[in-house]
Design an enzyme around this catalytic site. Structure first.
Site: not given
Ligand code: PAF
Length: 280
Positions: A28, A33, A145, A147, A182-183
């Protein structure tokens, strides 16, 4: 970009390469990414990416079945971005041809806190698949990342302790203009939730500002954020200020002495669970 589905094909493609830069993903593909791939490109050549939704890291009540699988779109985005040389997209039976009885067990003081407390078994699943992917790709560097802050730390420690020749490189969290990290899971947010979602980052930013302004009662600022999230309809799992070095709770003296800190949070908005963090 070459797309390979089997470990053997991957090995054939990468034979003789010793500067591989690797970006493991669950697909996704979004802008964050692509930014990881660009960073990988600056640290090695060729860049290899993987797309594999790893069942082992999902609990029985988690979102494995609904996790977005968009391989064709992902391939198009990666092709357009033009940084990845090989995309490894194995099937489940390729990655797990037999029951995975040997697993990596992260230490409890890092693996069972924060995400590990709310997602039991998650880091066992992550480290096990990352070690397998590293065995397949044999990268010199791999980009993760920030995150997923705890994941990054656990993977880095695992590599050190298992003498992996792979250097782990951290990429800053990529955010929307309104601060939302962002995820892949952001796509589950409906319009109302999407408008509300940046609040998670705002609460973290407020905690950061408070601490920088001299606040030392960490429990109070964490609780304030938990209350504010709950009052706006979130179901928070945790908001917690920790030491960057080991994710342990800092003492007041450590905060006074400028210990590098990070505030981490996880909360559910509707049916979507979001995580975020901010270094202090
Ligand atoms: O961060 C992710 O996307 C996953 O946890 C990873 C590292 C690809 C392992 O499945």
């Amino acid at each position: 970009m070459k797309i390979v589905r089997s470990v053997q094909e991957l090995r054939d493609q990468l034979h003789g390469q010793n500067r591989i830069a690797f970006v493991p993903t669950m697909g996704n593909v979004h802008a964050a990414h692509l930014s990881l791939m660009s960073m990988a490109r600056r640290h090695g050549d060729p860049v290899v990416a993987s797309i594999f939704v790893n069942r082992l890291q999902f609990g029985p009540a988690e979102d494995f079945d609904r996790y977005p699988r968009t391989l064709q779109e992902d391939i198009e985005k990666l092709q357009q971005h033009n940084q990845v040389y090989v995309l490894f997209a194995p099937s489940e039976s390729e990655m797990y041809p037999e029951p995975q009885n040997y697993r990596v067990q992260p230490p409890t003081d890092l693996g069972d806190i924060l995400e590990g407390e709310f997602r039991p078994g998650f880091f066992v699943g992550v480290t096990t698949v990352v070690l397998k992917l590293f065995a397949c790709v044999q990268p010199r560097v791999a980009v993760f990342g920030k995150k997923d802050y705890q994941q990054l730390m656990i993977v880095r420690n695992m590599c050190r302790q298992f003498c992996q020749p792979t250097e782990i490189i951290a990429h800053e969290t990529v955010r929307e203009d309104d601060g939302l990290a962002l995820s892949s899971r952001n796509r589950f947010l409906n319009d109302t939730e999407r408008r509300q979602a940046p609040q998670l980052y705002q609460e973290l930013s407020e905690i950061r500002e408070c601490i920088l302004a001299g606040e030392r009662n960490l429990l109070e600022v964490e609780n304030q954020a938990l209350r504010a999230l709950a009052a706006s309809g979130w179901q928070p799992d945790y908001v917690s200020v920790r030491r960057q070095v080991d994710l342990k709770t800092p003492s007041v003296e450590q905060v006074e002495n400028g210990e590098p800190l990070v505030v981490l949070a996880a909360a559910r908005l509707g049916s979507t669970r979001l995580i975020d963090n901010l270094e202090i």
